[in-house]
Design a protein around this motif. Structure first.
Motif, short mmCIF file in Angstrom:
data_model
loop_
_atom_site.label_atom_id
_atom_site.label_comp_id
_atom_site.label_asym_id
_atom_site.label_seq_id
_atom_site.Cartn_x
_atom_site.Cartn_y
_atom_site.Cartn_z
N MET A 1 45.01 48.03 56.83
CA MET A 1 45.62 48.05 55.52
C MET A 1 46.37 46.74 55.26
SD MET A 1 44.80 50.82 54.04
CE MET A 1 43.71 52.08 54.65
N ARG A 2 46.26 46.25 54.06
CA ARG A 2 46.81 44.94 53.74
C ARG A 2 48.13 45.08 52.99
NH1 ARG A 2 43.71 40.32 50.20
NH2 ARG A 2 45.09 38.58 50.66
N ILE A 3 49.14 44.35 53.49
CA ILE A 3 50.49 44.45 52.97
C ILE A 3 50.91 43.11 52.35
CG2 ILE A 3 52.91 44.92 53.52
CD1 ILE A 3 51.05 47.32 53.87
N LEU A 4 51.51 43.16 51.18
CA LEU A 4 52.15 41.99 50.56
C LEU A 4 53.63 42.03 50.91
CD1 LEU A 4 52.29 39.54 48.65
CD2 LEU A 4 52.49 41.16 46.74
N LEU A 5 54.10 41.01 51.59
CA LEU A 5 55.50 40.91 51.99
C LEU A 5 56.16 39.79 51.19
CD1 LEU A 5 57.98 41.37 53.86
CD2 LEU A 5 56.88 39.85 55.53
N ILE A 6 57.23 40.11 50.47
CA ILE A 6 57.98 39.11 49.72
C ILE A 6 59.41 39.14 50.23
CG2 ILE A 6 58.58 38.22 47.44
CD1 ILE A 6 56.36 39.89 46.25
N GLU A 7 59.77 38.14 51.01
CA GLU A 7 61.06 38.07 51.69
C GLU A 7 61.42 36.61 51.92
OE1 GLU A 7 64.36 38.22 53.18
OE2 GLU A 7 63.63 40.30 53.15
N ASP A 8 62.60 36.18 51.42
CA ASP A 8 62.94 34.76 51.52
C ASP A 8 63.68 34.40 52.79
OD1 ASP A 8 65.26 36.13 50.64
OD2 ASP A 8 66.08 34.30 49.79
N ASP A 9 64.19 35.39 53.53
CA ASP A 9 64.89 35.09 54.79
C ASP A 9 63.84 34.81 55.86
OD1 ASP A 9 66.04 35.66 57.47
OD2 ASP A 9 67.85 36.09 56.31
N PRO A 10 63.82 33.59 56.44
CA PRO A 10 62.76 33.25 57.40
C PRO A 10 62.76 34.09 58.65
CG PRO A 10 64.46 31.54 57.34
CD PRO A 10 64.75 32.46 56.20
N LEU A 11 63.92 34.47 59.16
CA LEU A 11 63.98 35.28 60.36
C LEU A 11 63.46 36.69 60.11
CD1 LEU A 11 67.40 34.20 61.93
CD2 LEU A 11 65.10 33.58 62.69
N ILE A 12 63.92 37.29 59.03
CA ILE A 12 63.47 38.64 58.70
C ILE A 12 61.98 38.64 58.36
CG2 ILE A 12 63.68 40.54 57.05
CD1 ILE A 12 66.64 39.86 56.81
N VAL A 49 56.05 45.22 50.48
CA VAL A 49 57.42 45.23 51.00
C VAL A 49 58.17 44.15 50.24
CG1 VAL A 49 58.91 44.94 53.00
CG2 VAL A 49 56.67 46.04 53.26
N LEU A 50 59.19 44.54 49.48
CA LEU A 50 59.81 43.65 48.52
C LEU A 50 61.32 43.52 48.73
CD1 LEU A 50 59.62 42.04 45.78
CD2 LEU A 50 59.95 44.24 44.63
N ASP A 51 61.77 42.28 48.93
CA ASP A 51 63.20 42.00 48.91
C ASP A 51 63.64 41.88 47.45
OD1 ASP A 51 65.75 41.37 49.76
OD2 ASP A 51 65.31 39.25 50.06
N LEU A 52 64.93 42.00 47.20
CA LEU A 52 65.41 41.89 45.81
C LEU A 52 66.01 40.54 45.49
CD1 LEU A 52 67.00 45.40 45.11
CD2 LEU A 52 64.68 44.59 44.67
N SER A 53 66.81 39.98 46.38
CA SER A 53 67.47 38.70 46.12
C SER A 53 66.53 37.56 46.51
CB SER A 53 68.78 38.60 46.91
OG SER A 53 69.66 39.64 46.52
N LEU A 54 65.74 37.11 45.53
CA LEU A 54 64.70 36.12 45.78
C LEU A 54 64.90 34.87 44.92
CD1 LEU A 54 61.68 38.59 45.70
CD2 LEU A 54 62.50 37.39 47.74
N PRO A 55 64.38 33.73 45.38
CA PRO A 55 64.43 32.52 44.55
C PRO A 55 63.61 32.68 43.27
CG PRO A 55 63.90 32.00 46.84
CD PRO A 55 63.80 33.49 46.70
N GLU A 56 64.09 32.11 42.19
CA GLU A 56 63.40 32.02 40.90
C GLU A 56 63.41 33.32 40.10
OE1 GLU A 56 59.67 30.07 40.68
OE2 GLU A 56 60.19 28.53 42.14
N ILE A 57 63.13 34.45 40.73
CA ILE A 57 63.08 35.71 39.99
C ILE A 57 63.53 36.85 40.89
CG2 ILE A 57 60.63 35.96 40.56
CD1 ILE A 57 60.29 37.48 37.89
N ASP A 58 64.34 37.74 40.36
CA ASP A 58 64.86 38.86 41.13
C ASP A 58 63.76 39.87 41.42
OD1 ASP A 58 67.56 40.19 42.02
OD2 ASP A 58 66.43 41.77 41.02
#
Length: 219
Positions: A1-12, A49-58
């Motif tokens: 299964m293919r997952i889209l991950l949007i997360e700006d923290d490099p470690l996480i 999997v989506l983070d909320l506090s992201l660059p350019e757009i929330d």
């Protein structure tokens, strides 16, 4: 299964990509909100999997934009905004699940599996097909009640076919679901995985539809 991950923290993000890949998922990771938003519109993903506090757009704006455009992919929000009001905002914006940081990788995997089960119309963790039983939670495969060890991509392909029983999946669709954009995919990779599954589970479990694709057909 293919997952889209949007997360700006490099470690996480790196930890999630490694952990989810080891759990059998194909993962495309974006650190920029705008790029991640566009990715869902350009390719096929089973969940996000989506983070909320992201660059350019929330992240909430991304989610609302997807839902306004009719995108129905399951979305699991991972964020430091963990209070009740923020959870309500996320769920009202169209999220399917919400997990505050810090979190355990095992819980992320379990919640994604639950979302994928529901999307595939399965309410239980076990899928039975002929003499095969597949555990959606543990990714274990049993033939006549005896466990069969499959390679990660073989497991992912079996799960994909089981969740799409009686539907023909083209080679291109299978590749899109099993591999991320970063993967180097050989031209006969799908055929090799199909061959191995037939060898381990039975030559007639997967039907080839000439020049179209493959399917698992209910008898």
């Amino acid at each position: 299964m293919r997952i889209l991950l949007i997360e700006d923290d490099p470690l996480i993000g790196d930890g999630l990509k490694i952990g989810l890949t080891k759990s059998g998922f194909g993962v495309d990771w974006f650190t920029n909100g705008a790029d991640g938003e566009e990715a869902l519109l350009q390719s096929s993903f089973d969940a996000v999997v989506l983070d909320l506090s992201l660059p350019e757009i929330d992240g909430l704006d991304i989610l609302q934009n997807w839902r306004n455009k009719g995108r129905k992919e399951p979305v699991l929000i991972l964020t430091a905004r963990g209070d009740v009001e923020e959870r309500i905002k996320g769920l009202n914006a169209g999220a399917d699940d919400y997990l505050p940081k810090p979190f355990a990788l095992g819980e992320v995997v379990a919640r994604l599996n639950a979302l994928l089960r529901r999307r595939g119309g399965e309410t239980a963790s076990l899928i039975s097909y002929r003499q095969i039983t597949f555990n959606l939670q543990t990714k274990q495969t049993f033939l006549n009640d005896k466990e069969v060890v499959l390679a990660p991509k073989e497991t992912a392909l079996l799960e994909l076919l089981l969740l799409n029983r009686n539907r023909v999946l083209s080679k291109e669709k299978i590749e899109e679901k099993l591999y991320s954009w970063d993967d180097d995919v050989s031209s006969n990779a799908v055929e090799v995985h199909i061959h191995h599954l037939r060898k381990k589970l039975g030559k007639d479990i997967i039907k080839t539809i000439n020049k179209i694709g493959y399917m698992m057909e209910d008898v």
